[in-house]
Design a protein around this motif. Sequence first.
Motif, PDB file in Angstrom:
ATOM      1  N   LYS A 197      -8.395  -0.850   2.055  1.00 41.14           N
ATOM      2  CA  LYS A 197      -9.406  -1.784   1.559  1.00 41.14           C
ATOM      3  C   LYS A 197      -8.717  -2.944   0.842  1.00 41.14           C
ATOM      4  O   LYS A 197      -7.893  -2.737  -0.040  1.00 41.14           O
ATOM      5  CB  LYS A 197     -10.373  -1.095   0.604  1.00 41.14           C
ATOM      6  CG  LYS A 197     -11.319  -0.141   1.288  1.00 41.14           C
ATOM      7  CD  LYS A 197     -12.261   0.471   0.287  1.00 41.14           C
ATOM      8  CE  LYS A 197     -13.158   1.494   0.955  1.00 41.14           C
ATOM      9  NZ  LYS A 197     -13.986   2.194  -0.021  1.00 41.14           N
ATOM     10  N   HIS A 198      -9.028  -4.144   1.242  1.00 45.18           N
ATOM     11  CA  HIS A 198      -8.491  -5.374   0.628  1.00 45.18           C
ATOM     12  C   HIS A 198      -6.971  -5.479   0.730  1.00 45.18           C
ATOM     13  O   HIS A 198      -6.343  -6.136  -0.086  1.00 45.18           O
ATOM     14  CB  HIS A 198      -8.929  -5.482  -0.835  1.00 45.18           C
ATOM     15  CG  HIS A 198     -10.381  -5.233  -1.030  1.00 45.18           C
ATOM     16  ND1 HIS A 198     -11.346  -6.076  -0.539  1.00 45.18           N
ATOM     17  CD2 HIS A 198     -11.042  -4.222  -1.627  1.00 45.18           C
ATOM     18  CE1 HIS A 198     -12.541  -5.603  -0.851  1.00 45.18           C
ATOM     19  NE2 HIS A 198     -12.379  -4.481  -1.497  1.00 45.18           N
ATOM     20  N   GLN A 245      -9.276  -2.411   9.544  1.00 46.12           N
ATOM     21  CA  GLN A 245      -9.321  -3.382   8.443  1.00 46.12           C
ATOM     22  C   GLN A 245      -8.812  -4.745   8.903  1.00 46.12           C
ATOM     23  O   GLN A 245      -9.382  -5.777   8.537  1.00 46.12           O
ATOM     24  CB  GLN A 245      -8.511  -2.876   7.248  1.00 46.12           C
ATOM     25  CG  GLN A 245      -8.727  -3.668   5.995  1.00 46.12           C
ATOM     26  CD  GLN A 245     -10.166  -3.626   5.501  1.00 46.12           C
ATOM     27  OE1 GLN A 245     -10.868  -2.645   5.657  1.00 46.12           O
ATOM     28  NE2 GLN A 245     -10.630  -4.710   4.913  1.00 46.12           N
ATOM     29  N   SER A 300      -7.497   3.199  10.360  1.00 51.28           N
ATOM     30  CA  SER A 300      -7.918   2.414   9.200  1.00 51.28           C
ATOM     31  C   SER A 300      -7.191   1.069   9.118  1.00 51.28           C
ATOM     32  O   SER A 300      -7.802   0.061   8.747  1.00 51.28           O
ATOM     33  CB  SER A 300      -7.726   3.211   7.904  1.00 51.28           C
ATOM     34  OG  SER A 300      -6.381   3.600   7.746  1.00 51.28           O
ATOM     35  N   THR A 322     -11.560  -6.353  10.942  1.00 51.39           N
ATOM     36  CA  THR A 322     -12.662  -6.782  10.077  1.00 51.39           C
ATOM     37  C   THR A 322     -12.342  -8.123   9.424  1.00 51.39           C
ATOM     38  O   THR A 322     -13.167  -9.036   9.428  1.00 51.39           O
ATOM     39  CB  THR A 322     -12.955  -5.717   9.005  1.00 51.39           C
ATOM     40  OG1 THR A 322     -13.342  -4.505   9.671  1.00 51.39           O
ATOM     41  CG2 THR A 322     -14.047  -6.149   8.061  1.00 51.39           C
ATOM     42  N   THR A 361       0.798  -1.228   0.000  1.00 47.04           N
ATOM     43  CA  THR A 361       0.000   0.000   0.000  1.00 47.04           C
ATOM     44  C   THR A 361       0.828   1.275   0.000  1.00 47.04           C
ATOM     45  O   THR A 361       0.277   2.357   0.014  1.00 47.04           O
ATOM     46  CB  THR A 361      -0.929   0.024   1.227  1.00 47.04           C
ATOM     47  OG1 THR A 361      -0.136  -0.136   2.406  1.00 47.04           O
ATOM     48  CG2 THR A 361      -1.967  -1.071   1.149  1.00 47.04           C
ATOM     49  N   LEU A 415      -7.801   5.326   4.145  1.00 48.79           N
ATOM     50  CA  LEU A 415      -8.962   4.441   4.205  1.00 48.79           C
ATOM     51  C   LEU A 415      -9.093   3.640   2.910  1.00 48.79           C
ATOM     52  O   LEU A 415      -9.352   2.438   2.933  1.00 48.79           O
ATOM     53  CB  LEU A 415     -10.233   5.240   4.484  1.00 48.79           C
ATOM     54  CG  LEU A 415     -10.323   5.859   5.879  1.00 48.79           C
ATOM     55  CD1 LEU A 415     -11.492   6.832   5.960  1.00 48.79           C
ATOM     56  CD2 LEU A 415     -10.433   4.796   6.948  1.00 48.79           C
ATOM     57  N   GLU A 416      -8.921   4.303   1.793  1.00 46.38           N
ATOM     58  CA  GLU A 416      -9.021   3.627   0.494  1.00 46.38           C
ATOM     59  C   GLU A 416      -7.890   2.612   0.309  1.00 46.38           C
ATOM     60  O   GLU A 416      -8.104   1.504  -0.177  1.00 46.38           O
ATOM     61  CB  GLU A 416      -9.005   4.658  -0.639  1.00 46.38           C
ATOM     62  CG  GLU A 416      -9.239   4.091  -2.012  1.00 46.38           C
ATOM     63  CD  GLU A 416     -10.589   3.392  -2.168  1.00 46.38           C
ATOM     64  OE1 GLU A 416     -10.647   2.406  -2.932  1.00 46.38           O
ATOM     65  OE2 GLU A 416     -11.575   3.798  -1.541  1.00 46.38           O
TER      66      GLU A 416
END
Length: 177
Positions: free
Chosen positions: A118-119, A157, A153, A160, A102, A114-115
């Motif tokens: 994701k994943h 994540q 974030s 989650t 990332t 945050l974006e």
Amino acid sequence: MAASRSCVRYTEQMKPWLARFKYRGDERLKVLFADMLERVYKEQYHPRTGRLKLRVDLLSYVPVSKERFAERGFNQAQLLAEELGRRLGIPVEPLLDRSRHTGKQSYKNRAERLEAMKHAFEIRLDTCKRVLTKLDFRPITILMIDDVYTTGSTLHQCATVVCNHLPAKVYGLTWAR
């Protein structure tokens, strides 16, 4: 993420400490940082002395990408989790892998972080099976370790992904915020 606590504020005075540990590989600082993490754990999470009084079943940590590991030669969150686990007698399990690189989050604003998250993580199914078997398939409490909490974030994540695969409640503990 059920709750998260940190040891220190990430101020201009703290930045050089983290840089020595994280970017220059001064692994001796893991002892000092683990001292601080242990103190906050006992104040916040310990079943006898903590405010939340949790029975933590296991520690895990935020994984770094293969690129970041190759660059640094270690995962700073893993070192902290392993030292804290050794001190507290709590097992440490690598529950997650970083599924994609990332880039450095410190250069991103909140929306970009945050974006980017994701994943970014995937569960390690082999570890999940081992954990579930060892803990008799009961709901568990996990303390996720990281070095710095900025927007939350990353920890959110991670929690989650873990909770999508394990009957778990995930709490966070970071060195700085």
